[in-house]
Design an enzyme around this catalytic site. Sequence first.
Site: not given
Lengths: 608, 352
Positions: A224-225
């Site tokens: 989730d970056a």
Amino acid sequence: MAKDIPKAYVYINGRVVGTVAEPLSLVNEIRSGRRKGMLSGEVNVSYNEKLNSVNINTDRGRIRKPYIILENGKPKLTPEIIEKLKSREINFNYLLRNGIVEYLDAEEEENMLIALSEKEITPKHTHLEVDISSIFGFTINTSPYPEHNSLARHAMLANFTKQAQGLYASNFNQRFDSRAYILFYPQKPVVTTAAYDTVKMTNHPSGQNFVVALSTYYGYNMADAIVLNRAAVDRGLGRSMFYKTYVDEERRYPGGQRDKFKVPPPTADGYMGEHVYSKLSEDGIIEPELEVQEGDALIGKVAPPRFLEENLGAGGLEEKMRDDTAVLKTGEKGVVDSVIFTESTGATKIVKVRIRSLRIPENGDKFASRHGQKGVVALIVPPEDMPFTAEGIVPDLLLNPHSIPTRLTFGHLLETLGGKAGAVNGEIVDGTAFAEKGSDRIESYGKVLEQHGFDRYGNEVLYDGMTGIPFRSQIFNGVVYYNRLYHMVSNKIQVRSRGKVQILTHQPTEGKARQGALRFGEMERDALIGYGASLLLKERLLDQSDKAVVLVCKDCGMLGYYDHIKKTMICPLTKGSNFVEVEISYAFKVLLDEIKSLHIMTSIKLNE
Amino acid sequence: MAKDKEVSKYLVEYGEPVGIIAAQSVGEPGTQMILRSFHLAGIESTISTSGLPRIIELVDAKKKPSTPITYIYLDEKIGKNFDRATEVLKSINEVRMGSIAKRVLENFTKGKIKVVLDKQELESEGVTIKHVAGKIDKALNLDSVVEDNGIVISMHTRNLKEIRAATINLMKMLVSGVDGAGKGTIRRDDKTGEFYLVSAGSNIEGIMQVEGVDRTRTTTNDVFAIYRLFGIEAARNSLALELKKTLKEQKISVDERHLNLIADAMTASGTIKGVGRHGLSGEKKSVFARAAYEETLKHLIHAAAFGEVDSMRGVTENILVGKQIPIGTGAVRLAIKKEDMAKIKPQTSKKD
């Protein structure tokens, strides 16, 4: 027939009012009366077959939904009436009054058979949904293709929508909200929904259309970056302004005393030094368009002393005052945007100072698409290092493809494709729930993309920005509407190595506002004991915390002190000076003092 | 001797904080227990408390468990035979007058109490009316006459209060079975095919006196009942076993040595003590350690009144004042005084 059925109870708002032999005819009579306008449209009636009861509800708090009434298998909302509505000849209330549309509550809905679309109407159906998408609520309907997403992600979307930065009010320049975020170039989404237009979200959007490629980037978009394109950020992508308002008031106190806005005199109690007040103008208030840093005074103010007796002793003409200036909080900086004077209802003067500061996306800022897919910026890549297409298109954002399958947000993929089709065609794409079958949508977007020379499924050959070599597999890309959420590092960052301590215990303070430290709590303590690291534990809990060196009297075991006038150590009990210096925690010293205040003597006996 | 070496590898080292490690080892999986608790289906009377409530009950050393259960094993011959096992069950099952009485009629003017008995109940419990009447004569010292379906008791008094009191006593009277044994059921061990009894009481002393009960295998989940009958060592074993059983039921795996340590600590004094305020924590030697836990004022005032001395040997009190704790790396001391260090000559090896 009617004799076989026992009389049905009739309830109004849950209370029995009587019985009826033919419940269905009563229900039908009430319904037709309501549709003719003889009864209020807020009355709902239903017949419960199992309990053989008629329930009439007129109370508040019921959730109700409008439906189009069917008559002889045909909707009463005819094309002629729709034309009249469009020309504003009639309005929605006309439909309600004339029995074309009616509101049903949950109980009455049970008696009805509601068709989802005009196509599936049979003689059995009683009502028609206004639109299929209305089986979802409003928040879900702001998301495109919601029927392709998991419900858990919809719940997240509902939260992110609230947190999105945008144009929350067009008069934001005149408003003094305590915190406000304004996005610089808000855009209408390429993929929109019917609900978006209904609530006029297109007039004050809260996001931008990002060119997104579903690609990894050296592990910088794991878990989730997200990776952003520096060129896009420099051109204003996701850029926003943060407004914060400081308010202060000239309060009145019992006894005729009052605060006063002015530059505090150096004699004032708690004076912070000349440099703090240097940006204030003569009236004690800061000027607009001045750059301010943390610790700068914004609203100079003096207040009467907190305790009355301080004033009595002085006796001079000059009243003793306390400095009560509003100072820019730690970690904040910006430009004074606006200053206003106003008056409270109690006729006291109020000053509001609004600070503005630019928020360019940086590492740690949070973004989210309309599918509950959130991410935190992990890297902002120079454009020359970003992957690019044969046409030279460089994506604004690189999303890790791993974030799609486990979250079941296939709507995200559809939006990518639909957004791309809409962008190359120069058209707004409709993503309303159930408006079309998913496969039909892919088909039509594919056609548009092929017309413009793109792959029908949105895949393209991308070239590595660093080497110029094409990637071995084609990469799916397109246009996705992203929101910038208001969780930004610059508002949250805090560091400390040494700093403020509490007065009472001499232990480090807690919380960002007080430049506090992170608590080394009880469970952390247990972990160190469990590992047997006794010296590390002592360092955390004593040396790095509230270490104090005290004098312990060898004769009586009580704490002594150093008399600075006589330049000797004195034991208050024995009056001797036979001392040992001992390292203890200040909290223990406080404990000893408190026990002493209970008239209990404590005595420390030392070995050696 | 190789065996000794192998064993010593697994021995706990000096200064190892075994208590804290045990607490952490039980506490960490314990946090999951609140979130998801397994429940086993069964007859109401034989469902025992499980999960966190049971652990708390054990660790707090509650005198009476909220659901006492006794597992009664039978002598080999009886255990194989269902009918004979049922007989034993009937002689154990606690039956009170109230449960077999259908109706109770008090005649205050004549001073008589008539109890109409439930025939079905009597049959299922295996008691006769005569037996009941005999019990009444013996236990309550009253005159009773059997009359068709019931028993009529003649009182010597017409005092309303006394008659009512006698009725209440009558209802509470034990008709058959073992006092405090509760109601039981028969179960069959699937592996051996043996029948055994499970009863919702914990009077093992009484149960073990019943003929046909195998005293070597019969056991209960009531730790205090075991302590009273068999003593502290058995209680320790029972406590540790109950802890292990409860955790295993919840599919939580904790090394049994942690649980043994807890059981040891709770029973080390010779009686069973809880770990809380009234048990282990409340009986620490250090004033500061006790005051830091609960009831701060009580301990400080007591210490002041009796001139207590804190010798600073524990962990809590040393953290409080800021000394190195006597655990782990802090547990070791220099055996030689500093002054003596100079006198010791460094040994030179011959090969040098």
